[in-house]
Design a protein around this motif. Structure first.
Motif, mmCIF file in Angstrom:
data_model
loop_
_atom_site.group_PDB
_atom_site.id
_atom_site.type_symbol
_atom_site.label_atom_id
_atom_site.label_comp_id
_atom_site.label_asym_id
_atom_site.label_seq_id
_atom_site.Cartn_x
_atom_site.Cartn_y
_atom_site.Cartn_z
ATOM 1 N N GLY A 1 3.188 -4.619 2.062
ATOM 2 C CA GLY A 1 3.210 -4.628 0.608
ATOM 3 C C GLY A 1 4.592 -4.226 0.123
ATOM 4 N N GLY B 1 6.112 -5.320 -2.880
ATOM 5 C CA GLY B 1 6.128 -5.035 -4.314
ATOM 6 C C GLY B 1 7.526 -5.098 -4.878
ATOM 7 N N ASN B 2 7.907 -4.053 -5.606
ATOM 8 C CA ASN B 2 9.275 -4.056 -6.144
ATOM 9 C C ASN B 2 10.268 -3.387 -5.204
ATOM 10 O OD1 ASN B 2 9.104 -1.289 -6.527
ATOM 11 N ND2 ASN B 2 8.395 -1.470 -8.638
ATOM 12 N N THR C 1 9.018 1.686 -2.161
ATOM 13 C CA THR C 1 8.766 2.474 -0.945
ATOM 14 C C THR C 1 9.587 1.936 0.231
ATOM 15 O OG1 THR C 1 6.693 1.224 -0.632
ATOM 16 C CG2 THR C 1 6.524 3.436 -1.549
ATOM 17 N N ASP D 1 4.815 -9.354 2.966
ATOM 18 C CA ASP D 1 4.292 -9.646 1.621
ATOM 19 C C ASP D 1 4.165 -11.152 1.499
ATOM 20 O OD1 ASP D 1 3.885 -9.730 -1.377
ATOM 21 O OD2 ASP D 1 4.431 -7.627 -1.205
ATOM 22 N N ARG D 2 3.406 -11.573 0.515
ATOM 23 C CA ARG D 2 3.274 -13.025 0.333
ATOM 24 C C ARG D 2 4.457 -13.587 -0.444
ATOM 25 N NH1 ARG D 2 -1.686 -11.834 -2.844
ATOM 26 N NH2 ARG D 2 -2.800 -12.954 -1.238
ATOM 27 N N ILE E 1 -0.979 -11.827 4.419
ATOM 28 C CA ILE E 1 -0.946 -10.868 5.523
ATOM 29 C C ILE E 1 -2.107 -11.074 6.498
ATOM 30 C CG2 ILE E 1 -2.279 -8.991 4.487
ATOM 31 C CD1 ILE E 1 0.159 -7.206 5.280
ATOM 32 N N ASP F 1 0.437 -0.391 1.651
ATOM 33 C CA ASP F 1 0.310 -0.219 0.194
ATOM 34 C C ASP F 1 0.019 -1.596 -0.373
ATOM 35 O OD1 ASP F 1 0.377 0.748 -2.385
ATOM 36 O OD2 ASP F 1 2.568 0.776 -2.504
HETATM 37 C C1 LIG Z 1 1.210 -2.279 -4.795
HETATM 38 S S1 LIG Z 1 2.295 -3.572 -4.314
HETATM 39 C C2 LIG Z 1 3.349 -2.766 -3.141
HETATM 40 C C3 LIG Z 1 4.284 -1.791 -3.807
HETATM 41 C C4 LIG Z 1 5.416 -1.305 -2.922
HETATM 42 N N1 LIG Z 1 4.930 -0.454 -1.866
HETATM 43 C C5 LIG Z 1 6.441 -0.571 -3.747
HETATM 44 O O1 LIG Z 1 6.578 0.657 -3.621
HETATM 45 O O2 LIG Z 1 7.146 -1.241 -4.519
HETATM 46 C C6 LIG Z 1 1.248 -4.549 -3.303
HETATM 47 C C7 LIG Z 1 1.918 -5.785 -2.714
HETATM 48 O O3 LIG Z 1 1.001 -6.366 -1.785
HETATM 49 C C8 LIG Z 1 1.170 -7.766 -1.810
HETATM 50 N N2 LIG Z 1 -0.073 -8.389 -1.308
HETATM 51 C C9 LIG Z 1 -1.340 -8.189 -1.771
HETATM 52 N N3 LIG Z 1 -2.217 -8.899 -1.039
HETATM 53 C C10 LIG Z 1 -1.491 -9.564 -0.090
HETATM 54 C C11 LIG Z 1 -1.828 -10.453 0.968
HETATM 55 N N4 LIG Z 1 -3.097 -10.821 1.197
HETATM 56 N N5 LIG Z 1 -0.830 -10.924 1.740
HETATM 57 C C12 LIG Z 1 0.450 -10.555 1.517
HETATM 58 N N6 LIG Z 1 0.837 -9.715 0.543
HETATM 59 C C13 LIG Z 1 -0.124 -9.226 -0.260
HETATM 60 C C14 LIG Z 1 1.463 -8.111 -3.261
HETATM 61 O O4 LIG Z 1 2.185 -9.325 -3.349
HETATM 62 C C15 LIG Z 1 2.264 -6.875 -3.713
HETATM 63 O O5 LIG Z 1 3.653 -7.133 -3.653
#
Ligand SMILES: C[S@@+](CC[C@H](N)C(=O)[O-])C[C@H]1O[C@@H](n2cnc3c(N)ncnc32)[C@H](O)[C@@H]1O
Length: 163
Positions: free
Chosen positions: A36, A38-39, A42, A59-60, A80, A101
């Motif tokens: 994950g 995200g931005n 982490t 991530d996707r 994922i 995450d």
């Molecule tokens: C809460 S965000 C992560 C935040 C990151 N840890 C941060 O601190 O910026 C969750 C991420 O999981 C990814 N995600 C959710 N389901 C997914 C999947 N099935 N396959 C790949 N990525 C996935 C989303 O695209 C998103 O970017």
């Protein structure tokens, strides 16, 4: 609790658990996994604390701050549930640490998703490795660890792989 305080507690818990994990894997070789992106918040922190480890990010899509994007070899793009199963070669061996995450907002869908990926994450982990997660994962050989002092139970999860 207001949304701002809730957010602050969540990201403080993340930071405290990630920092704690650094010492917990001091003697476990292997890369670090970020599930994950995200931005990239982490991921950026992991880069700061795991200076001597490779970090692979799943991530996707890439939607992070431009300063927080890994190179192509360390960014594993796609759903994922499809990428985890074939990632072992790319990450070069089992991981010492994974930060998960990747939860969605919907409770039931989320539970199914976590149940699907839990054994896949487990297969990528080295014996003795640590998994920190925003959701509770149920894996037979994972043992819940004490949380940092200021993190309330259920806010974040830290498990050691016992095999
Ligand atoms: C809460 S965000 C992560 C935040 C990151 N840890 C941060 O601190 O910026 C969750 C991420 O999981 C990814 N995600 C959710 N389901 C997914 C999947 N099935 N396959 C790949 N990525 C996935 C989303 O695209 C998103 O970017």
């Amino acid at each position: 609790m207001g949304r701002l305080d809730s957010f602050i507690r969540r990201v403080s818990a993340q930071r405290d658990c990630l920092n704690m994990a650094k010492d917990m894997i001091a003697n476990i070789p292997g890369p670090v996994l970020e599930l994950g992106h995200g931005n990239g918040r982490t991921y950026d922190h992991l880069r700061e604390i795991f200076l001597d480890r490779e970090i692979f990010v799943f991530d996707r899509r890439v939607a992070a701050h431009p300063d927080c994007i890994p190179d192509d070899a360390h960014m594993i793009l796609g759903d994922i549930t499809e990428t985890l199963g074939s990632a072992l070669d790319q990450i070069g061996g089992q991981a010492a640490f994974a930060h998960c995450d990747i939860g969605t907002g919907e409770v039931e869908r989320n539970a199914r998703f976590i149940a699907t990926i839990a054994p896949m994450v487990d297969a990528l982990m080295a014996p003795g490795g640590i998994v920190c997660s925003d959701q509770e994962y149920t894996v037979a050989c994972w043992e819940a660890q004490s949380l940092p002092e200021d993190v309330q139970p259920g806010r974040y999860f830290v498990n050691r792989v016992k095999r």
